[in-house]
Design an enzyme around this catalytic site. Structure first.
Site, PDB file in Angstrom:
ATOM      1  N   GLU A 169      35.361  32.457  40.245  1.00 24.90           N
ATOM      2  CA  GLU A 169      36.246  33.201  39.341  1.00 24.90           C
ATOM      3  C   GLU A 169      37.642  33.420  39.906  1.00 24.90           C
ATOM      4  OE1 GLU A 169      34.473  36.801  37.963  1.00 24.90           O
ATOM      5  OE2 GLU A 169      32.884  35.772  36.899  1.00 24.90           O
ATOM      6  N   GLU A 356      26.663  32.416  35.969  1.00 24.61           N
ATOM      7  CA  GLU A 356      26.403  33.846  35.821  1.00 24.61           C
ATOM      8  C   GLU A 356      26.328  34.198  34.347  1.00 24.61           C
ATOM      9  OE1 GLU A 356      29.042  36.637  37.806  1.00 24.61           O
ATOM     10  OE2 GLU A 356      29.146  35.347  39.578  1.00 24.61           O
TER      11      GLU A 356
HETATM   12  C1  PNW Z   1      31.606  38.688  37.867  1.00 24.71           C
HETATM   13  N1  PNW Z   1      35.967  41.173  33.696  1.00 24.71           N
HETATM   14  O1  PNW Z   1      32.691  39.522  37.825  1.00 24.71           O
HETATM   15  C2  PNW Z   1      31.424  38.397  39.352  1.00 24.71           C
HETATM   16  O2  PNW Z   1      31.362  37.052  39.682  1.00 24.71           O
HETATM   17  C3  PNW Z   1      30.303  39.155  39.981  1.00 24.71           C
HETATM   18  O3  PNW Z   1      30.523  39.277  41.353  1.00 24.71           O
HETATM   19  C4  PNW Z   1      30.133  40.488  39.282  1.00 24.71           C
HETATM   20  O4  PNW Z   1      29.248  41.345  39.934  1.00 24.71           O
HETATM   21  C5  PNW Z   1      29.671  40.183  37.871  1.00 24.71           C
HETATM   22  O5  PNW Z   1      30.573  39.321  37.207  1.00 24.71           O
HETATM   23  C6  PNW Z   1      29.462  41.419  37.003  1.00 24.71           C
HETATM   24  O6  PNW Z   1      30.654  42.113  36.845  1.00 24.71           O
HETATM   25  C7  PNW Z   1      33.416  39.886  36.727  1.00 24.71           C
HETATM   26  O7  PNW Z   1      36.523  42.285  33.822  1.00 24.71           O
HETATM   27  C8  PNW Z   1      33.977  41.148  36.772  1.00 24.71           C
HETATM   28  O8  PNW Z   1      36.161  40.450  32.696  1.00 24.71           O
HETATM   29  C9  PNW Z   1      34.823  41.557  35.770  1.00 24.71           C
HETATM   30  C10 PNW Z   1      35.111  40.711  34.723  1.00 24.71           C
HETATM   31  C11 PNW Z   1      34.547  39.446  34.664  1.00 24.71           C
HETATM   32  C12 PNW Z   1      33.700  39.037  35.682  1.00 24.71           C
END
Ligand code: PNW
Length: 450
Positions: A169, A356
């Site tokens: 990401e 994911e």
């Molecule tokens: C992902 N958003 O994070 C990450 O790859 C993980 O480490 C994390 O724990 C998981 O998703 C759950 O949050 C994100 O704000 C965090 O759009 C925030 C966003 C997207 C992905």
């Protein structure tokens, strides 16, 4: 009549779960590991809910053997994890920490003993603080150090790891880390600097591909994991689909567009204006090397329709739109249909993995030894149904990794927000599989939704 859903997922479909080193390992300062930007941020008052730190997390560092036994008991044969860069190269570059290497050898031994295949992410946000002190992602020092780190990791573990993910990401650790949105290092830079951090991340992706090709062995596979902007046509009619596709292309130009196009699209550079990233000669030869798959992290999506003269129009959800306990995570099962479909069509990707997908809630509790996360089962089921529809319509999706195996350190939300199918009691480190774990085990065993 709509075509009936295929009954089963493809025979070789990969079912797994995912985690990341910083979120589960703990042992944040053990055996020569250095401070990461998240270890530092966690000490800034107000940065993390309840002042939680990553110091212990799930203590997976000391409990991985039992965790893999539990994984195996659920029939999970694929596991996406990440390596902690500050454990392997505490200064970011230069000296290798042998104790860090030894730890991952023990971990991969245990996975092998339990019949679990590793899918290894090289970078999942835990930049060594020592590199941040030299400018971090703003500076060319990170791609230079990363090139060395990728070589070290692939040489050390390439005989047992055959699936490599370069970075997790890019948008999150650049825009959210340097653009004032609160992720580590918690910086607030001008747009030109943020665009440069993205460019440096793309160069790192290129170095990781190069390292796997050079040192990973013939059967090694490599790809990026991206949280692309996932776009859902409001109605599945030609006009809305065309609008969604146009929106998708524009929204993903800086990362997926650049990697697959071999340059920044002129429209993207025009939008950046004076804030466009500086590209060094040779960068795009690295960045656009062919990869073996693309990983997509898909949690939610944007609804788009054809507006006036077909112009894409994004419709933001109203406050009462159903969402999980993460405000950003609105319920959008069709994201798992349109995400893979558009990515495959627009970039010509032949192998996709959902690296994911999952949902976070704050009230998963163990009562009489059980955790009834009915909301998670329904969430996952509705999403997987759409994934199955995508596969039925020809999207080349080869596998699915549920986020997450276990409740863990959810970045700025600390241990409050639980994404696991296994409950973790952070005081006792007691693991309790939730209803969703039993349900997912049955899905995997039967290759079908149940
Ligand atoms: C992902 N958003 O994070 C990450 O790859 C993980 O480490 C994390 O724990 C998981 O998703 C759950 O949050 C994100 O704000 C965090 O759009 C925030 C966003 C997207 C992905």
């Amino acid at each position: 009549m709509p075509s009936p859903l295929p009954d089963r997922f493809p025979r070789n479909f990969v079912w797994g779960t995912a985690t990341a080193a910083a979120q589960i390992e703990g042992a944040a300062f053990a055996d020569g590991k250095s401070e990461s930007v998240w270890d530092r941020l966690a000490r800034r008052p107000g940065a993390i809910l309840q002042g939680d730190t990553l110091d212990q997390a799930c203590d997976h560092y000391h409990r991985f053997d039992a965790d893999f036994a539990l994984m195996r008991s659920l029939g999970l044969r694929h596991y996406r994890l990440s390596l902690a860069w500050p454990r392997l190269l505490p200064a970011g570059d230069r000296t290798v920490n042998q104790r860090g290497i030894d730890f991952y050898h023990r971990l991969f031994d245990s996975m092998q003993n339990h019949g679990i295949t590793p899918w290894v992410t090289l970078f999942h946000w835990d930049l060594p603080q020592a590199l941040e002190d030299r400018g971090g992602w703003r500076s060319r020092c990170v791609p230079e150090a990363f090139a060395h780190y990728a070589d070290v990791a692939v040489k050390a573990f390439g005989d047992r790891v055959k699936h490599w993910i370069t970075l997790n990401e890019i948008r999150c650790f650049t825009i959210h880390g340097y653009g004032g949105l609160g992720k580590a290092p918690g910086a607030n830079e001008a747009p030109g600097v943020v665009n440069q951090t993205i460019h440096h991340a793309l160069v790192c992706h290129g170095h990781a591909v190069r390292a796997v090709r050079e040192h990973g062995g013939r059967s090694a596979k490599v790809g990026l994991t991206d949280n692309c902007e996932t776009v859902i046509p409001l109605t599945e009619t030609p006009d809305d689909i065309a609008a969604a596709r146009a929106y998708f292309i524009e929204a993903n130009q800086s990362i997926l567009g650049a990697i697959h196009g071999g340059r920044y699209a002129p429209a993207y550079l025009r939008r950046c204006g004076a804030d466009r990233p500086k590209v060094t000669r040779g960068d795009f030869a690295l960045i656009s090397q062919p990869t073996d798959f693309l990983g997509l992290n898909i949690y939610t999506g944007l609804f788009v329709r054809a507006g006036k003269r077909g112009r894409p129009e994004h419709l933001p959800p109203s406050p009462s739109y159903p969402h999980t306990d993460s405000p950003w995570l609105g319920l959008a099962p069709r994201a798992l249909y349109w995400g893979p479909r558009l990515a495959a069509e627009v970039y010509g990707v032949k192998n996709l993995y959902i690296t994911e997908n999952g949902c976070g809630y704050d009230d998963d509790r163990v009562v009489n030894g059980e955790c009834h996360d009915l909301h998670r089962v329904e969430f996952l089921r509705s999403y997987l149904k759409e994934l199955q529809r995508a596969i039925g319509d020809g999207a080349p999706v080869r596998g699915y990794f549920l986020w997450s195996f276990i409740d863990n350190f959810e970045w700025n939300d600390g241990t409050t927000r639980r994404f696991g199918i296994v409950h973790n009691d952070f005081k006792t480190q007691r693991r309790t599989p939730k209803l969703s774990a039993a349900w997912y085990a049955r899905v995997i065993a039967g290759h079908r939704l149940c």
